[in-house]
Design an enzyme around this catalytic site. Structure first.
Site, PDB file in Angstrom:
ATOM      1  CD  GLU A  92      -2.405  -1.160   2.720  1.00 20.32           C
ATOM      2  OE1 GLU A  92      -2.413  -0.251   3.415  1.00 20.32           O
ATOM      3  OE2 GLU A  92      -2.931  -2.204   2.965  1.00 20.32           O
ATOM      4  CB  CYS A 105       2.667   7.153   3.679  1.00 22.82           C
ATOM      5  SG  CYS A 105       2.885   5.902   4.966  1.00 22.82           S
ATOM      6  CB  CYS A 112       5.677  -5.740   9.449  1.00 18.93           C
ATOM      7  SG  CYS A 112       6.626  -4.992  10.442  1.00 18.93           S
ATOM      8  CB  CYS A 116       3.413  -2.977  16.726  1.00 17.65           C
ATOM      9  SG  CYS A 116       5.202  -2.585  16.604  1.00 17.65           S
ATOM     10  CB  CYS A 119       0.796  -2.129  13.593  1.00 22.40           C
ATOM     11  SG  CYS A 119       1.448  -1.858  12.027  1.00 22.40           S
ATOM     12  N   GLY A 159       5.727  -2.687   6.788  1.00 19.29           N
ATOM     13  CA  GLY A 159       7.095  -3.179   6.798  1.00 19.29           C
ATOM     14  C   GLY A 159       7.802  -2.253   7.857  1.00 19.29           C
ATOM     15  CD  GLU A 160      11.607  -1.206  11.424  1.00 24.68           C
ATOM     16  OE1 GLU A 160      10.474  -0.495  11.961  1.00 24.68           O
ATOM     17  OE2 GLU A 160      12.832  -0.210  11.184  1.00 24.68           O
ATOM     18  CB  SER A 191       8.756   5.605  10.224  1.00 24.04           C
ATOM     19  OG  SER A 191       7.826   5.447  11.807  1.00 24.04           O
ATOM     20  CB  SER A 214       7.107   3.634  16.292  1.00 21.93           C
ATOM     21  OG  SER A 214       7.224   4.232  14.637  1.00 21.93           O
ATOM     22  CG  LEU A 215       9.152   6.341  22.716  1.00 25.10           C
ATOM     23  CD1 LEU A 215      10.214   5.430  22.617  1.00 25.10           C
ATOM     24  CD2 LEU A 215       9.593   7.864  23.414  1.00 25.10           C
ATOM     25  CG  HIS A 216       3.834   3.887  19.414  1.00 25.89           C
ATOM     26  ND1 HIS A 216       3.474   5.150  19.077  1.00 25.89           N
ATOM     27  CD2 HIS A 216       4.121   3.186  18.288  1.00 25.89           C
ATOM     28  CE1 HIS A 216       3.303   5.040  17.595  1.00 25.89           C
ATOM     29  NE2 HIS A 216       3.905   3.910  17.129  1.00 25.89           N
ATOM     30  CG  ASN A 290      -5.584   5.101  12.345  1.00 27.77           C
ATOM     31  OD1 ASN A 290      -6.740   5.802  12.495  1.00 27.77           O
ATOM     32  ND2 ASN A 290      -4.471   5.688  12.264  1.00 27.77           N
ATOM     33  CB  CYS A 333       0.322   1.216   7.150  1.00 25.36           C
ATOM     34  SG  CYS A 333       1.088   1.301   8.736  1.00 25.36           S
TER      35      CYS A 333
HETATM   36  N1  SAH Z   1       7.764  -0.107  10.943  1.00 29.43           N
HETATM   37  C1  SAH Z   1       7.837   1.305  11.000  1.00 29.43           C
HETATM   38  C2  SAH Z   1       7.188   1.973  10.007  1.00 29.43           C
HETATM   39  C3  SAH Z   1       5.619   1.720   9.574  1.00 29.43           C
HETATM   40  S1  SAH Z   1       4.501   1.852  10.966  1.00 29.43           S
HETATM   41  C4  SAH Z   1       7.773   1.948  12.333  1.00 29.43           C
HETATM   42  O1  SAH Z   1       7.296   0.992  13.240  1.00 29.43           O
HETATM   43  O2  SAH Z   1       7.726   3.039  12.619  1.00 29.43           O
HETATM   44  C5  SAH Z   1       4.151   3.335  10.636  1.00 29.43           C
HETATM   45  C6  SAH Z   1       3.824   4.176  12.074  1.00 29.43           C
HETATM   46  O3  SAH Z   1       2.240   4.100  12.208  1.00 29.43           O
HETATM   47  C7  SAH Z   1       4.665   3.719  13.135  1.00 29.43           C
HETATM   48  O4  SAH Z   1       4.694   4.895  13.905  1.00 29.43           O
HETATM   49  C8  SAH Z   1       3.377   2.890  13.710  1.00 29.43           C
HETATM   50  O5  SAH Z   1       3.806   2.535  15.060  1.00 29.43           O
HETATM   51  C9  SAH Z   1       2.162   3.496  13.390  1.00 29.43           C
HETATM   52  N2  SAH Z   1       1.082   2.670  13.647  1.00 29.43           N
HETATM   53  C10 SAH Z   1       0.954   1.441  13.411  1.00 29.43           C
HETATM   54  N3  SAH Z   1      -0.508   1.052  13.672  1.00 29.43           N
HETATM   55  C11 SAH Z   1      -1.052   1.955  14.158  1.00 29.43           C
HETATM   56  C12 SAH Z   1      -2.432   2.221  14.626  1.00 29.43           C
HETATM   57  N4  SAH Z   1      -3.253   1.344  14.769  1.00 29.43           N
HETATM   58  N5  SAH Z   1      -2.693   3.618  14.862  1.00 29.43           N
HETATM   59  C13 SAH Z   1      -1.557   4.352  15.072  1.00 29.43           C
HETATM   60  N6  SAH Z   1      -0.383   4.420  14.677  1.00 29.43           N
HETATM   61  C14 SAH Z   1      -0.141   3.310  14.177  1.00 29.43           C
END
Ligand code: SAH
Length: 343
Positions: A92, A105, A112, A116, A119, A159-160, A191, A214-216, A290, A333
């Protein structure tokens, strides 16, 4: 096996052509057809002799993608593409219109490995890495379809990126070369969920990219629950790598923080996060998570997101609340690809 010609840099193409005894200028001509005029067939290369075209067809292939779905948001004109790769896999890309230009994007892998929990991209596991040409082609296809130029790229699709490190670096070379798209890497954001060893390697390259982490989560307890990569490299190790990246490149780091109701969005979480990031050249991007159907996580309310922002601001941490674009077309994504398999 045929060589994927669009993944080769101009010097590499010159070297490949030298083996066939083609004159030096042919590489530049073919590169131009591929990266400027963007043809998908050797027979369209009009200034290349027919005999050479035939030999090229035998020895090289031109990777192109097929648009399987195109969804246009009725809310904000965000466009989401589902592309099919030559082997039938799906990826995508998302086209976003901003005041300053168009941002795309893009994906770097099919699926992946990172796992996470919030995701959608990772839910069906990992299939394979994308080639440099498959990463690049997402841009070429979208520009062609939209009839407009892309002014910035974010590697935040499926993907990463740092798990496909060599191909992503090759993609940067192709993207920024003057004979191709000629985009400055200042307009590119990578990212990562925190693949620490590759952050160090990237720092050594001293590219002018923006690194987005992506710290979260503000602590290891929460982060290890939601992001398995944290069990390999914890927050302290990750932030140490980030400091090194800034030290090497002088680039400000951007931290992504998706707010999940009742998981990472309390005042205490904000204070802890601020404590961790204190003194760093950084910026925090807040976004309500999301919601995806595979997980029970709920997004923090808008009011809570702004409260969280306020707490961080009180500690002097720079923040933005990211606009959620394309909410009606599953622009986050991984969701389209996942659904394509279910049909
Ligand atoms: N693998 C990389 C890039 C792809 S994900 C990474 O982890 O950064 C792109 C971004 O979307 C990342 O910050 C990821 O944590 C975030 N993401 C994935 N699923 C999400 C969701 N359901 N809600 C909000 N952000 C999300």
């Amino acid at each position: 096996m045929k060589t994927d010609i669009k993944s080769l840099t101009l010097p590499e193409l010159k070297a490949a052509f030298a083996q066939y005894n083609y004159p030096g200028f042919r590489a530049k001509q073919v590169f131009d057809w591929l990266h400027k005029k963007r043809v998908s067939d050797f027979t369209e290369m009009q200034n290349i002799p027919i005999q050479m075209q035939k030999e090229l067809v035998e020895n090289f292939c031109i990777i192109s993608l097929k648009i399987i779905k195109k969804l246009v948001s009725s809310m904000d004109h965000t466009v989401k593409y589902l592309y099919m790769l030559p082997d039938g896999e799906y990826i995508e890309s998302v086209w976003m219109k901003y005041r300053y230009g168009n941002s795309l994007c893009i994906s770097t892998e099919v699926g992946c490995k990172m796992g996470c929990t919030f995701c959608a991209s990772t839910k069906q596991g990992f299939v394979r890495q994308l080639s440099p040409s498959e990463i690049l082609e997402q841009i070429y296809m979208a520009e062609k379809d939209m009839g407009e130029k892309v002014s910035s790229i974010v590697l935040m699709g499926i993907g990463e990126p740092l798990d496909n490190f060599e191909n992503v670096l090759q993609f940067f070379t192709l993207l920024s070369c003057p004979e191709g798209l000629n985009m400055s890497l200042r307009h590119v954001t990578v990212s990562t969920c925190g693949v620490v060893d590759k952050i160090y390697e990237l720092a050594e390259k001293n590219l002018q990219l923006t690194l987005s982490i992506s710290l979260h989560a503000p602590n290891d307890e929460i982060r290890s629950q939601t992001m398995p990569v944290n069990r390999k490299w914890n927050i302290e190790e990750l932030l140490k790598a980030c400091r090194y990246y800034t030290h090497k490149t002088s680039r400000r780091i951007s931290f992504e923080y998706a707010l999940i109701r009742g998981v990472n969005d309390s005042r205490k979480n904000a204070e802890e996060l601020a404590g961790r990031l204190k003194g760093m050249l950084c910026h925090v991007n807040l976004i309500p998570v999301n919601q995806i159907r595979e997980s029970d996580y709920r997004a923090s309310t808008r009011a809570n997101v702004y409260r969280f922002q306020e707490y961080l601001n009180q500690f002097g941490i720079q923040t933005t609340v990211r606009r959620t674009l394309g909410a009606d077309i599953q622009a986050a994504c991984g969701q389209l690809r996942r659904d394509q398999y279910k049909q």
